[in-house]
Structure formats: structure tokens, C-alpha cells
Design a protein around this motif. Structure first.
Motif, PDB file in Angstrom:
ATOM      1  N   ARG A  20       0.681  -1.260  -0.050  1.00  0.00           N
ATOM      2  CA  ARG A  20      -0.110  -0.085  -0.033  1.00  0.00           C
ATOM      3  C   ARG A  20       1.011   1.270   0.044  1.00  0.00           C
ATOM      4  O   ARG A  20       0.558   2.221  -0.721  1.00  0.00           O
ATOM      5  N   ILE A  21       1.843   1.199   0.711  1.00  0.00           N
ATOM      6  CA  ILE A  21       2.988   2.336   0.890  1.00  0.00           C
ATOM      7  C   ILE A  21       3.175   2.710  -0.449  1.00  0.00           C
ATOM      8  O   ILE A  21       3.665   3.814  -1.141  1.00  0.00           O
ATOM      9  N   GLU A  22       4.016   1.474  -1.193  1.00  0.00           N
ATOM     10  CA  GLU A  22       4.625   1.620  -2.294  1.00  0.00           C
ATOM     11  C   GLU A  22       3.514   2.241  -3.653  1.00  0.00           C
ATOM     12  O   GLU A  22       3.937   2.904  -4.538  1.00  0.00           O
ATOM     13  N   LYS A  23       2.512   1.599  -3.574  1.00  0.00           N
ATOM     14  CA  LYS A  23       1.371   1.906  -4.551  1.00  0.00           C
ATOM     15  C   LYS A  23       1.285   3.473  -4.458  1.00  0.00           C
ATOM     16  O   LYS A  23       0.730   4.014  -5.661  1.00  0.00           O
ATOM     17  N   HIS A  24       1.524   4.424  -3.629  1.00  0.00           N
ATOM     18  CA  HIS A  24       1.169   5.769  -3.319  1.00  0.00           C
ATOM     19  C   HIS A  24       2.560   6.348  -3.718  1.00  0.00           C
ATOM     20  O   HIS A  24       2.653   7.448  -3.227  1.00  0.00           O
ATOM     21  N   GLY A  25       3.579   5.786  -4.280  1.00  0.00           N
ATOM     22  CA  GLY A  25       4.732   6.310  -4.743  1.00  0.00           C
ATOM     23  C   GLY A  25       5.982   6.429  -3.780  1.00  0.00           C
ATOM     24  O   GLY A  25       6.852   7.008  -3.895  1.00  0.00           O
ATOM     25  N   SER A  51      10.488   3.738   5.565  1.00  0.00           N
ATOM     26  CA  SER A  51       9.830   4.217   4.749  1.00  0.00           C
ATOM     27  C   SER A  51      10.287   5.550   4.220  1.00  0.00           C
ATOM     28  O   SER A  51      10.806   6.347   5.051  1.00  0.00           O
ATOM     29  N   ALA A  53       8.035   7.588   2.878  1.00  0.00           N
ATOM     30  CA  ALA A  53       6.684   8.366   3.482  1.00  0.00           C
ATOM     31  C   ALA A  53       7.088   8.905   4.817  1.00  0.00           C
ATOM     32  O   ALA A  53       7.638   8.626   5.730  1.00  0.00           O
ATOM     33  N   ASP A  57       2.277  11.510   5.816  1.00  0.00           N
ATOM     34  CA  ASP A  57       1.700  10.362   4.701  1.00  0.00           C
ATOM     35  C   ASP A  57       1.271   9.175   4.741  1.00  0.00           C
ATOM     36  O   ASP A  57       0.087   8.888   4.399  1.00  0.00           O
ATOM     37  N   THR A  60      -2.299   9.241   5.918  1.00  0.00           N
ATOM     38  CA  THR A  60      -3.315   9.614   5.156  1.00  0.00           C
ATOM     39  C   THR A  60      -3.718   7.902   4.620  1.00  0.00           C
ATOM     40  O   THR A  60      -4.622   7.735   3.506  1.00  0.00           O
ATOM     41  N   LEU A  61      -2.790   7.068   4.565  1.00  0.00           N
ATOM     42  CA  LEU A  61      -2.715   5.752   3.873  1.00  0.00           C
ATOM     43  C   LEU A  61      -3.371   4.740   4.738  1.00  0.00           C
ATOM     44  O   LEU A  61      -3.909   3.700   4.389  1.00  0.00           O
TER      45      LEU A  61
END
Ligand code: ATP
Ligand code: MG
Length: 407
Positions: A20-25, A51, A53, A57, A60-61
Motif C-alpha cells: 500500500r505504501i509503495e502503491k502511493h509512490g 519508508s 513516506a 503521509d 493518510t494511507l
């Protein structure tokens, strides 16, 4: 080097968090103790994540994010019943009792984050494909069974002297030796530990004595002399020699304290707890162990000892008896279990004859300490099965042998 993440349940379970963290860049890696333990083949305790992030960040995830050290870039994510500590890549950590002012510099690169970690075995990261990032040859250190500081050990110990304790604590848990230069730095600058908060030393001290290879770790403390910077031992360095008698792991500070108090009662449980800044719970447990060990020394195992010791201490007591009474400890574990199971009562309130009954029986005797005293003798008799826990029988015994004011 690759790790098959699907074979490691803790990582498999945590994988959606990385994804999930990576999906958001952002980038995200498993790091620290979990990677080390997976590569060694040990069970993983906590999966920590590093991370790119920021805590903002991350908030928000994920739905459940607990801020535990935002200023250091750390939050905890609750995800499917598990907790994950997520720390933003950073180059230096701030420590309260650090000589230099706290400063945290966030960086964009996992390699810089790994460089601030203490030992090469702790400075590896794992991405979601199972690829190991190992810029400091942590894998080779695992093969060589060695604990080596990342970079210059003296510099690293100066930044955070707790690492001195951590080196020895990891050697106790893993059975690894401490690499030559790292070990020389401990010998040279062990006194830097003086700067470290007692509470932080206590955490490592307890883990050290819980380690499977504690004998070598105790030896390392003694050899390097760092025991002289621990609370209590700094006034009584000779006490540390008793630690050699701890030949298998003890579980917590209460057990440790009672071990030392048994040999050297002049330093009391209260002294220990105060100097190490331990909790009231530990104090309570340590006192109960000390009391039980004293009774054991006098009379061996009996109902009265077991009754007075809280049941949650049984396992620790068995460990302590094994260490302190090697000659009189055979079969005691089973005996303790059986006595515990067959105790007639587990609390004074279960005695059939109460304080109110006593006052009824002797209406003319004024209330006074006799009531408490009589109840204690009753309690002892009932627990030791010299007197049945039966209202009439107890009443008879009181009237015949122990009426108040007899003496
Ligand atoms: P444990 O199994 O006891 O949890 P651990 O290696 O996970 O061992 P932690 O104290 O949980 O130890 O820290 C996690 C990681 O953070 C470590 O593996 C290390 O990379 C880093 N770390 C922790 N404390 C320090 C420190 N004092 N200095 C540098 N890096 C540290
Ligand atoms: Mg950990």
C-alpha cells in the motif's frame, strides 16, 4: 541475495502494508531485527518498516495510525490485528541523553538510513520481492557470527553509548562474538555508559540475562569492566561476580534482583528498584521471591511457602531454586505444581471461621490485635493441613487451645 517472503509468515502478513505504501509512490522496506532474525532462521518478533513516506503521509494511507515519536519520524500502524512500527528514512537519530543536541535529518535513501543503524547484522533491509539490501555486509557477519559496528565503532559508541550494551546483549541472544575493533572500543570507552539513562540500560540488561548465551555475555561485561557503570554494581562491583552463577536465562528483573539479594541481602530489593528505577510491580514480585527463597532455605518446599507466593511466580521460583540450591532442587518443580494444585485455600477469606465469628465467640473480650494474630495462626494451620477448614473444627480448636487472653 533473495529471501522467499512467502515462507516467512510474519513478512507475508505484513506484505500488504509495504504494497500500500509503495502503491502511493513511496519506498518501503522491512528492516532491523526482523530481517536479521529471518536471515538467521530465528522466529521473528516484530516486523519494523522503514519508508520514504513521512508520518503525515502514512496517516493518510492507513485507518489506524498511532503517533509514537513523530519528531523522530516514527508511527505505529495497526493492520489486521498486527502492529508495525514505520520510521521515515533518516540519517541520525536523536537520543535524549545524547551529548549532542537532538537532531533528526530525514533522507530519501534507504542506504543512508541503514548507515545510522548500530550493527551490520541490524543494517539490512528487505524489499517486497524479498531482495536483501546489504550495503554493510551484514549477511557475511551472520555467517561469521559476529557483531560489528556499522562504520567506526568509537564514533558510533560516542553518538549513542547504549550501543555498547546492545552489542553485548545481542551476543547473549545470538551467541555471536563481538568483532575485534568493536570489542576494543567497548574496552576503551565503556565509561561512556555513564551518560545513558538508567531506564535504557535496564531494558538491555534484562534482555541480556534473558539471552540463551548469557554466560559469554556476562563474561564480556566483566572483562570489559562495563558492569562498573550499571546501577548498584557501580557501588558494589564485586556483586557482579555472582552473575557467573546464572547459568541459564532468567526472565526478568524480579528474578535477577532476588538472585543477588539472596547472596547479598545488605543491598535490599528497595535499593535495587530505586537505583534501577523499576516499577512497583517488579518490586512486589522481587520481594515475594526473596521471601519464598528464605523460606525454602529454612524448610524446603511446603504448603505455607506455596500459599504465600503468587502463582504467577511459580516458574521464576523454579528457575531460581535451580540456580541457588543445586543440591536440594531435584523434583521440586513437580512438587510445587502438586502442592499448588492441592492447596486447601488460596486466600484468607476462604477460611470458614472469620473475624466476625471470633468476636461473636468472645463477646466480652475487647477488639484488638488478638483477632489478626489468631487468624494468622488459623491460616497457617489450615494451609498446612493441621486443621481442617471446617467451621466446627476450627471453633473447637480456638476454644480449646487458643482462646484470647490465654497468656
Ligand atoms: P529486538 O529483537 O530486541 O527487538 P532489534 O534489532 O529489533 O532487536 P530494536 O531495539 O527493536 O532492536 O531496534 C530496531 C532496529 O533499529 C535495530 O535492528 C537497529 O537497526 C536500529 N536501532 C535500534 N536501536 C539503535 C541504536 N541505539 N542505535 C542505532 N540503531 C539502532
Ligand atoms: Mg525490534
Amino acid at each position: 541475495m533473495n529471501v522467499n517472503i512467502t515462507q516467512i509468515p510474519a513478512f507475508q502478513q505484513a506484505l500488504p502494508v509495504l504494497e500500500r505504501i509503495e502503491k502511493h509512490g513511496f519506498q518501503a522496506f522491512f528492516v532491523g531485527g526482523s530481517v536479521r532474525d529471518a536471515l538467521i532462521g530465528k522466529d521473528i518478533v516484530d516486523v519494523d518498516i522503514a519508508s520514504s513516506a513521512t508520518p503525515q503521509d502514512i496517516k493518510t494511507l492507513f485507518k489506524k495510525v498511532i503517533p509514537v515519536g513523530i519528531e523522530h519520524g516514527t508511527v505505529i500502524i495497526r493492520y489486521e490485528g498486527q502492529s508495525y512500527e514505520v520510521t521515515t528514512f533518516r540519517s541520525e537519530s536523536g537520543y535524549e541523553d545524547h551529548r549532542h543536541p537532538d537532531k533528526v535529518e530525514f533522507v530519501t535513501d534507504i542506504e543512508l538510513d541503514l548507515a545510522r543503524r548500530d550493527f551490520t547484522i541490524n543494517a539490512m533491509a528487505l524489499n517486497r520481492d524479498g531482495r536483501v539490501m546489504d550495503p554493510f555486509e551484514g549477511l557475511q557477519a551472520i555467517k561469521d557470527k559476529k557483531i560489528q559496528a556499522v562504520g567506526d565503532p568509537l564514533e558510533r559508541f560516542e553518538e549513542d553509548p547504549l550501543r555498547i550494551m546492545r552489542a553485548i546483549r545481542f551476543s547473549s541472544q545470538l551467541g555471536f562474538h563481538i568483532e575485534k575493533n568493536t570489542s576494543a572500543a567497548i574496552l576503551k570507552q565503556g565509561e561512556w555508559l555513564k551518560e545513558i539513562a538508567v531506564e535504557r540500560i535496564a531494558v538491555e540488561f534484562e534482555k541480556l540475562f534473558r539471552g540463551e548465551y548469557l554466560i559469554q555475555a556476562v563474561e564480556a561485561c566483566k572483562q570489559s569492566g562495563i558492569h562498573r557503570f550499571f546501577p548498584v554494581f557501580k557501588q558494589y562491583p564485586f556483586l557482579f561476580d555472582y552473575a557467573k552463577g546464572i547459568t541459564y536465562p532468567l526472565d526478568d528483573f524480579a528474578e535477577l534482583i532476588s538472585f543477588f539479594v539472596f547472596y547479598h541481602p545488605e543491598v535490599t530489593v528497595d535499593d535495587w528498584v530505586k537505583q534501577w528505577k523499576l516499577s512497583r510491580r517488579l518490586k512486589y514480585n522481587a520481594k515475594a521471591y526473596v521471601e519464598a527463597l528464605e523460606q525454602y532455605k529454612l524448610r524446603g518446599l511446603d504448603e505455607w511457602l506455596v500459599y504465600n507466593m503468587p502463582p504467577h511466580l511459580d516458574k521464576g521460583f523454579i528457575r531460581l531454586v535451580g540456580l541457588l540450591f543445586p543440591d536440594m532442587s531435584s523434583g521440586y518443580a513437580n512438587k510445587l505444581t502438586s502442592i499448588r494444585k492441592n492447596l486447601v485455600i488460596t486466600d484468607r477469606s476462604e477460611i470458614e471461621l472469620s473475624a466476625a465469628h471470633l468476636m461473636e465467640m468472645f463477646p466480652d473480650v475487647p477488639k484488638g490485635p488478638w483477632i489478626g494474630e489468631l487468624l494468622v495462626s488459623l491460616e497457617k494451620k489450615v494451609v498446612s493441613m493441621e486443621l481442617a477448614n471446617d467451621y466446627n473444627e476450627i471453633k473447637e480448636w480456638v476454644q480449646a487451645w487458643n482462646p484470647p487472653g490465654k497468656d
